[in-house]
Design a protein around this motif. Sequence first.
Motif, mmCIF file in Angstrom:
data_model
loop_
_atom_site.group_PDB
_atom_site.id
_atom_site.type_symbol
_atom_site.label_atom_id
_atom_site.label_comp_id
_atom_site.label_asym_id
_atom_site.label_seq_id
_atom_site.Cartn_x
_atom_site.Cartn_y
_atom_site.Cartn_z
ATOM 1 N N GLN A 1 2.776 -15.790 4.643
ATOM 2 C CA GLN A 1 2.816 -16.838 3.625
ATOM 3 C C GLN A 1 2.442 -16.317 2.243
ATOM 4 N N TYR A 2 1.760 -15.174 2.219
ATOM 5 C CA TYR A 2 1.277 -14.659 0.939
ATOM 6 C C TYR A 2 1.776 -13.264 0.608
ATOM 7 N N VAL A 3 1.964 -12.461 1.634
ATOM 8 C CA VAL A 3 2.346 -11.062 1.397
ATOM 9 C C VAL A 3 3.810 -10.865 1.772
ATOM 10 N N ILE A 4 4.601 -10.478 0.796
ATOM 11 C CA ILE A 4 6.044 -10.287 1.002
ATOM 12 C C ILE A 4 6.299 -8.888 1.575
ATOM 13 N N GLY A 5 7.171 -8.834 2.556
ATOM 14 C CA GLY A 5 7.546 -7.541 3.133
ATOM 15 C C GLY A 5 6.390 -6.898 3.887
ATOM 16 N N GLN A 6 6.390 -5.573 3.938
ATOM 17 C CA GLN A 6 5.309 -4.798 4.583
ATOM 18 C C GLN A 6 5.083 -5.231 6.031
ATOM 19 N N GLU A 7 6.155 -5.528 6.726
ATOM 20 C CA GLU A 7 6.047 -6.090 8.079
ATOM 21 C C GLU A 7 5.239 -5.192 9.025
ATOM 22 N N GLY B 1 -0.547 3.275 0.374
ATOM 23 C CA GLY B 1 0.573 2.664 -0.334
ATOM 24 C C GLY B 1 0.388 2.748 -1.832
ATOM 25 N N SER B 2 1.486 2.765 -2.561
ATOM 26 C CA SER B 2 1.416 2.880 -4.015
ATOM 27 C C SER B 2 0.712 1.678 -4.620
ATOM 28 N N SER B 3 0.374 1.823 -5.889
ATOM 29 C CA SER B 3 -0.305 0.755 -6.620
ATOM 30 C C SER B 3 0.558 -0.507 -6.672
ATOM 31 N N GLY B 4 -0.084 -1.631 -6.457
ATOM 32 C CA GLY B 4 0.615 -2.912 -6.597
ATOM 33 C C GLY B 4 1.584 -3.256 -5.490
ATOM 34 N N THR B 5 1.365 -2.703 -4.302
ATOM 35 C CA THR B 5 2.272 -3.014 -3.203
ATOM 36 C C THR B 5 1.692 -4.051 -2.240
ATOM 37 N N GLY B 6 0.485 -4.532 -2.537
ATOM 38 C CA GLY B 6 -0.070 -5.623 -1.750
ATOM 39 C C GLY B 6 -1.239 -5.252 -0.852
ATOM 40 N N LYS B 7 -1.819 -4.087 -1.049
ATOM 41 C CA LYS B 7 -2.904 -3.654 -0.178
ATOM 42 C C LYS B 7 -4.115 -4.583 -0.299
ATOM 43 N N THR B 8 -4.591 -4.749 -1.522
ATOM 44 C CA THR B 8 -5.748 -5.610 -1.731
ATOM 45 C C THR B 8 -5.418 -7.055 -1.372
ATOM 46 N N LEU B 9 -4.236 -7.470 -1.761
ATOM 47 C CA LEU B 9 -3.795 -8.836 -1.458
ATOM 48 C C LEU B 9 -3.832 -9.094 0.049
ATOM 49 N N ALA B 10 -3.334 -8.151 0.836
ATOM 50 C CA ALA B 10 -3.301 -8.322 2.290
ATOM 51 C C ALA B 10 -4.718 -8.424 2.852
ATOM 52 N N ASP C 1 6.955 1.009 -0.923
ATOM 53 C CA ASP C 1 7.234 0.553 -2.280
ATOM 54 C C ASP C 1 8.083 -0.712 -2.218
ATOM 55 N N LEU C 2 7.905 -1.574 -3.208
ATOM 56 C CA LEU C 2 8.599 -2.857 -3.194
ATOM 57 C C LEU C 2 10.000 -2.723 -3.796
ATOM 58 N N SER C 3 10.960 -3.283 -3.113
ATOM 59 C CA SER C 3 12.331 -3.257 -3.620
ATOM 60 C C SER C 3 12.496 -4.346 -4.672
ATOM 61 N N ILE D 1 -12.609 -0.512 0.790
ATOM 62 C CA ILE D 1 -12.903 0.524 -0.201
ATOM 63 C C ILE D 1 -11.584 1.098 -0.712
ATOM 64 N N ASP D 2 -11.323 0.788 -1.965
ATOM 65 C CA ASP D 2 -10.056 1.161 -2.573
ATOM 66 C C ASP D 2 -10.140 2.564 -3.167
ATOM 67 N N GLU D 3 -8.998 3.136 -3.457
ATOM 68 C CA GLU D 3 -8.895 4.436 -4.134
ATOM 69 C C GLU D 3 -9.637 5.537 -3.393
ATOM 70 N N GLY E 1 4.363 -1.700 -9.237
ATOM 71 C CA GLY E 1 4.601 -2.586 -8.107
ATOM 72 C C GLY E 1 4.663 -4.031 -8.552
ATOM 73 N N GLY E 2 3.981 -4.898 -7.786
ATOM 74 C CA GLY E 2 4.011 -6.320 -8.101
ATOM 75 C C GLY E 2 3.056 -6.709 -9.204
ATOM 76 N N ARG E 3 2.304 -5.733 -9.682
ATOM 77 C CA ARG E 3 1.232 -6.010 -10.617
ATOM 78 C C ARG E 3 1.726 -6.525 -11.978
ATOM 79 N N ARG F 1 11.202 -11.980 -4.804
ATOM 80 C CA ARG F 1 10.653 -12.986 -3.888
ATOM 81 C C ARG F 1 9.178 -13.246 -4.149
ATOM 82 N N ILE F 2 8.440 -12.205 -4.543
ATOM 83 C CA ILE F 2 7.006 -12.356 -4.792
ATOM 84 C C ILE F 2 6.744 -13.456 -5.824
ATOM 85 N N MET F 3 7.655 -13.582 -6.797
ATOM 86 C CA MET F 3 7.440 -14.567 -7.856
ATOM 87 C C MET F 3 7.697 -16.001 -7.406
HETATM 88 N N1 LIG Z 1 3.808 -7.428 -0.902
HETATM 89 C C1 LIG Z 1 3.415 -8.315 -1.838
HETATM 90 N N2 LIG Z 1 3.578 -9.631 -1.623
HETATM 91 C C2 LIG Z 1 3.187 -10.535 -2.555
HETATM 92 N N3 LIG Z 1 2.632 -10.208 -3.722
HETATM 93 C C3 LIG Z 1 2.440 -8.905 -3.993
HETATM 94 C C4 LIG Z 1 2.821 -7.895 -3.068
HETATM 95 N N4 LIG Z 1 2.526 -6.706 -3.602
HETATM 96 C C5 LIG Z 1 1.979 -6.941 -4.797
HETATM 97 N N5 LIG Z 1 1.923 -8.256 -5.056
HETATM 98 C C6 LIG Z 1 1.438 -8.862 -6.311
HETATM 99 O O1 LIG Z 1 0.899 -7.841 -7.117
HETATM 100 C C7 LIG Z 1 -0.493 -8.007 -7.329
HETATM 101 C C8 LIG Z 1 -1.203 -6.688 -7.121
HETATM 102 O O2 LIG Z 1 -1.197 -6.339 -5.752
HETATM 103 P P1 LIG Z 1 -2.457 -5.689 -5.034
HETATM 104 O O3 LIG Z 1 -3.683 -5.995 -5.795
HETATM 105 O O4 LIG Z 1 -2.442 -6.092 -3.611
HETATM 106 O O5 LIG Z 1 -2.074 -4.171 -5.207
HETATM 107 P P2 LIG Z 1 -2.669 -2.901 -4.475
HETATM 108 O O6 LIG Z 1 -1.673 -2.454 -3.463
HETATM 109 O O7 LIG Z 1 -4.038 -3.176 -3.997
HETATM 110 O O8 LIG Z 1 -2.642 -1.846 -5.672
HETATM 111 P P3 LIG Z 1 -3.759 -0.795 -6.191
HETATM 112 O O9 LIG Z 1 -3.559 0.447 -5.388
HETATM 113 O O10 LIG Z 1 -3.373 -0.578 -7.627
HETATM 114 O O11 LIG Z 1 -5.090 -1.426 -6.018
HETATM 115 C C9 LIG Z 1 -0.928 -9.069 -6.343
HETATM 116 O O12 LIG Z 1 -1.922 -9.884 -6.868
HETATM 117 C C10 LIG Z 1 0.344 -9.856 -6.087
HETATM 118 O O13 LIG Z 1 0.484 -10.849 -7.067
#
Ligand SMILES: Nc1ncnc2c1ncn2[C@@H]1O[C@H](COP(=O)(O)OP(=O)(O)OP(=O)(O)O)[C@@H](O)[C@H]1O
Length: 340
Positions: A17-23, A59-68, A239-241, A123-125, A291-293, A247-249
């Motif tokens: 419901q919140y994280v797109i892809g990354q099945e 995973g690369s920056s902004g791909t949803g790691k923290t979000l997940a 990486d996000l296509s 613990i990130d990074e 990424g999605g950032r 779709r994330i938006m």
């Molecule tokens: N797979 C995803 N599904 C939905 N939203 C995403 C996804 N990936 C990124 N986003 C959007 O991008 C923002 C940043 O993602 P997130 O904080 O999870 O990145 P990260 O993978 O932890 O990156 P970093 O390595 O820079 O910390 C999220 O708040 C969200 O809005």
Amino acid sequence: MLSKEITPRAIVEYLDQYVIGQEEAKRTLAVAVYAHYRKLSTLGQRSEAIAKSNVLIIGSSGTGKTLACETLSRFLAVPFVTADATSLAQTRYVSDEIEAILQRLVDRAGGDLRQASRGIVFIDEIDKLKTSSTGESRATSGESVQHALLKIMEGAPVKLGADRFIDTTNILFICGGAFVGLDKIMSRTHSFGFIATSETDNKSILDRLNDRVKPTDLFEFGLIPEFTGRLPVVARFGDLSREMLARIMSVPKNAIYHQFREVFRAEGVELVVAPPVFEQIAEIAIEYKTGGRSLRGIFEELMTPILYVVPDHPQICRVEIGSLFEAPRYFKRNPENGET
Ligand SMILES: Nc1ncnc2c1ncn2[C@@H]1O[C@H](COP(=O)(O)OP(=O)(O)OP(=O)(O)O)[C@@H](O)[C@H]1O
Ligand SMILES: [Mg+2]
């Protein structure tokens, strides 16, 4: 703590419901977390029997790691904190910093030590802790931070303030990082001895091999063996296509499009953004390489001039955006839906 209905599948459905892809990664995370809490609830007090299965997310920056991870902790209703490995390496007092992270976990649990001792620490990074032969300018070497971390990941009593201790044995540690360059190491180590029969064959098999990260790859990257040994589960965030970015938006429950539609609704205005707009924004986001950032920023920039106009014109009932290359269309309330 873990109710009967919570299964790995239910966890993945919630994450969807919140994280797109990354099945694949969502499934790996769900199973690891499920197994961890299952063991906690069945073994009860005999926590010493639990073999920990801390998770490494690559995973690369902004791909949803923290979000997940955040979504996961919300679903499980357990205390959750995020920490940054780089700040651990920047302090001379690593143990103080670790203590502070665990203190935050206790705070999140409302001061309940028992709850906190079953929480999740992200613990990130972690990749920034790699052992490097080039000049160390940091206060503490990455390697010694790894040593400090592996002690608490294993499970140890950590002193909090004057006379309180928290046992980290049952805390689930999730480490995340981009691990730039790991792919290169992996393609070198994994395809060794493999003979391709055709171009396409080569790619698909390589892809499959690349999905598995071996401890030796992480070791070559710069994590010490003892540390990688404490991270038996590896989840990879791809990486996000362009399509995923679009779709994330608009798709997740709390997607930025829904948020802005709410804002406009409060003004009595219906906001309609056509699908091509999301694709155009995704295109720009790909160029930004974060990424999605970067999506939110671009979307907000698009909305700002419209939100500036709307409150002064109560007769506007609807705004349509069809493309980034066209002006938004404003519709008046009545008499006959004329455009302005
Ligand atoms: N797979 C995803 N599904 C939905 N939203 C995403 C996804 N990936 C990124 N986003 C959007 O991008 C923002 C940043 O993602 P997130 O904080 O999870 O990145 P990260 O993978 O932890 O990156 P970093 O390595 O820079 O910390 C999220 O708040 C969200 O809005
Ligand atoms: Mg992050």
